[in-house]
Motif scaffolding. Structure first.
Motif, PDB file in Angstrom:
ATOM      1  N   ILE A  31      -7.316  18.226 -47.772  1.00 27.29           N
ATOM      2  CA  ILE A  31      -7.624  19.079 -49.108  1.00 27.29           C
ATOM      3  C   ILE A  31      -6.349  19.922 -49.209  1.00 27.29           C
ATOM      4  O   ILE A  31      -5.799  20.293 -50.047  1.00 27.29           O
ATOM      5  CB  ILE A  31      -8.919  19.550 -49.433  1.00 27.29           C
ATOM      6  N   VAL A  34      -3.068  18.743 -49.320  1.00 26.59           N
ATOM      7  CA  VAL A  34      -2.654  18.207 -50.819  1.00 26.59           C
ATOM      8  C   VAL A  34      -2.388  19.466 -51.538  1.00 26.59           C
ATOM      9  O   VAL A  34      -1.343  19.426 -52.345  1.00 26.59           O
ATOM     10  CB  VAL A  34      -3.761  17.346 -51.160  1.00 26.59           C
ATOM     11  N   SER A  38       1.501  20.443 -53.405  1.00 25.02           N
ATOM     12  CA  SER A  38       1.644  20.468 -54.936  1.00 25.02           C
ATOM     13  C   SER A  38       2.304  21.384 -55.132  1.00 25.02           C
ATOM     14  O   SER A  38       3.089  21.556 -56.309  1.00 25.02           O
ATOM     15  CB  SER A  38       0.196  20.561 -55.468  1.00 25.02           C
ATOM     16  N   ASP A 211     -13.542   9.340 -60.254  1.00 20.54           N
ATOM     17  CA  ASP A 211     -12.978   8.828 -59.105  1.00 20.54           C
ATOM     18  C   ASP A 211     -13.165   7.424 -58.706  1.00 20.54           C
ATOM     19  O   ASP A 211     -12.578   6.723 -57.544  1.00 20.54           O
ATOM     20  CB  ASP A 211     -13.901   9.698 -57.900  1.00 20.54           C
ATOM     21  N   PRO A 228      -6.887   7.122 -61.749  1.00 23.11           N
ATOM     22  CA  PRO A 228      -6.754   6.842 -60.100  1.00 23.11           C
ATOM     23  C   PRO A 228      -5.795   5.678 -60.022  1.00 23.11           C
ATOM     24  O   PRO A 228      -5.009   5.686 -59.022  1.00 23.11           O
ATOM     25  CB  PRO A 228      -8.103   6.371 -59.751  1.00 23.11           C
ATOM     26  N   MET A 231      -2.239   7.079 -60.490  1.00 21.62           N
ATOM     27  CA  MET A 231      -1.813   7.710 -59.187  1.00 21.62           C
ATOM     28  C   MET A 231      -1.353   6.926 -58.245  1.00 21.62           C
ATOM     29  O   MET A 231      -0.354   7.207 -57.531  1.00 21.62           O
ATOM     30  CB  MET A 231      -2.926   8.889 -58.837  1.00 21.62           C
ATOM     31  N   VAL A 243       1.968  13.500 -58.429  1.00 26.29           N
ATOM     32  CA  VAL A 243       0.451  13.058 -57.464  1.00 26.29           C
ATOM     33  C   VAL A 243      -0.199  14.089 -57.140  1.00 26.29           C
ATOM     34  O   VAL A 243      -1.442  14.363 -57.211  1.00 26.29           O
ATOM     35  CB  VAL A 243       0.784  11.761 -56.582  1.00 26.29           C
ATOM     36  N   ALA A 244       0.532  14.743 -56.266  1.00 27.53           N
ATOM     37  CA  ALA A 244       0.001  15.909 -55.441  1.00 27.53           C
ATOM     38  C   ALA A 244      -0.480  17.141 -56.536  1.00 27.53           C
ATOM     39  O   ALA A 244      -1.775  17.650 -56.138  1.00 27.53           O
ATOM     40  CB  ALA A 244       1.023  16.559 -54.410  1.00 27.53           C
ATOM     41  N   SER A 247      -3.671  15.670 -58.175  1.00 30.50           N
ATOM     42  CA  SER A 247      -4.912  15.882 -57.165  1.00 30.50           C
ATOM     43  C   SER A 247      -5.322  17.337 -56.886  1.00 30.50           C
ATOM     44  O   SER A 247      -6.219  17.700 -56.809  1.00 30.50           O
ATOM     45  CB  SER A 247      -4.220  15.477 -55.546  1.00 30.50           C
ATOM     46  N   LEU A 250      -7.474  18.239 -60.051  1.00 34.02           N
ATOM     47  CA  LEU A 250      -8.710  17.504 -59.760  1.00 34.02           C
ATOM     48  C   LEU A 250      -9.525  18.351 -58.824  1.00 34.02           C
ATOM     49  O   LEU A 250     -10.810  18.536 -58.969  1.00 34.02           O
ATOM     50  CB  LEU A 250      -8.674  16.108 -59.496  1.00 34.02           C
ATOM     51  N   ILE A 251      -9.032  18.705 -57.510  1.00 33.74           N
ATOM     52  CA  ILE A 251      -9.764  19.424 -56.470  1.00 33.74           C
ATOM     53  C   ILE A 251     -10.254  20.778 -57.231  1.00 33.74           C
ATOM     54  O   ILE A 251     -11.366  21.189 -56.928  1.00 33.74           O
ATOM     55  CB  ILE A 251      -8.888  19.663 -55.311  1.00 33.74           C
TER      56      ILE A 251
END
Length: 273
Positions: A31, A34, A38, A211, A228, A231, A243-244, A247, A250-251
């Motif tokens: 995590i 990523v 980003s 997800d 998803p 991506m 994509v990063a 992500s 979303l995180i």
């Protein structure tokens, strides 16, 4: 004797602490990687990042250059909201029914509803595609919602069932003894007490739908592109740094929502049942 015991306890603590630290690194490390990636200034995904920039987040918000991503996000949110809403209604009703059935029948019904979590996701996605194709349906958002509904309903069933198991039967007996009917008892006694479990289940169902890859992979099409799958395609074709950025977004959103749900419903306790 005391020295041996203290030495063994120290060794046990070191082993458990080391395993916990290793698990934390394995879970949190990707995590953090990523998130760091980003914010890179590079045109390709690489770690450690080359420079620091918000350019990929800015590009992600561009309505023209990120139109396909925005459409995929819209489809994903639509499917997740509808699937989670239907799963909340169905899962709550199922949990209420199962709680009133004792013995093997109740355990069999519970196992039947929970079985989608045991099945391999890819196998279920392929089976759903073959089943809907035999019925003459074409890939659409409605089919994706139906597939997601089967997969996410067990989350609601589990959290609501856990709340019902903690419900004191004396409260229901007291309500009935005071002349309240089944509907009034459910609305004024049962529902307020299990509401946190319902909310926790709805949140878990929503996140599981967002997800979900296997069902979306088999039941989506070019017009029903899901986030998803979008991506995954971007990773396969160009290693797009957006994509990063997706992500990372979303995180952050998932983390904030989890904090809110933990504060309101005690999400961790509901998941443990």
């Amino acid at each position: 004797m005391a020295r041996r015991r203290s030495a063994s306890e120290l060794s046990y603590g070191l082993v458990i602490g080391s395993l916990a630290a290793l698990a934390l690194v394995v879970l949190v490390g990707p995590i953090l990687i990523v998130l760091a990636t980003s914010f890179t200034d590079s045109r390709s995904i690489r770690f450690p990042p080359q420079g620091f920039s918000f350019r990929w987040y800015e590009l992600l918000l561009d309505e023209v250059r990120s139109r396909q991503i925005h459409r995929a996000v819209g489809n994903t949110l639509h499917v997740a909201v509808v699937a989670a809403g239907l799963a909340t209604l169905g899962g709550t009703a199922a949990a209420l029914g199962i709680s009133r059935v004792a013995g093997k029948a109740g355990r069999l019904a519970d196992a039947l509803f929970m079985s989608p979590l045991v099945l391999p996701g890819l196998a279920f996605g392929l089976a759903a595609l073959m089943y809907f194709t035999l019925l003459g349906f074409r890939p659409s958002l409605e089919l994706i919602i139906a597939g997601h509904l089967v997969v996410v309903t067990p989350f609601v069933l589990r959290t609501v069932g856990a709340s019902l198991s903690q419900l004191d039967p004396a409260l229901l007996d007291a309500s009935r003894s005071l002349g309240a009917g089944p509907v009034h008892t459910f609305r004024r006694v049962t529902l307020p007490l299990i509401a946190p479990g319902i909310a926790a289940g709805a949140f878990l169902a929503f996140m599981a739908s967002v997800d979900n890859v296997p069902v979306s992979l088999f039941l989506s099409s070019a017009r029903t592109d899901m986030l998803p799958i979008r991506m995954w395609g971007m990773m396969e074709s160009t290693l797009d740094v957006r994509v990063a950025a997706v992500s990372g977004t979303l995180i952050l959103v998932a983390f904030l929502l989890m904090l809110v749900m933990e504060r309101l419903t005690g999400l961790t306790r509901r998941m443990r049942g």
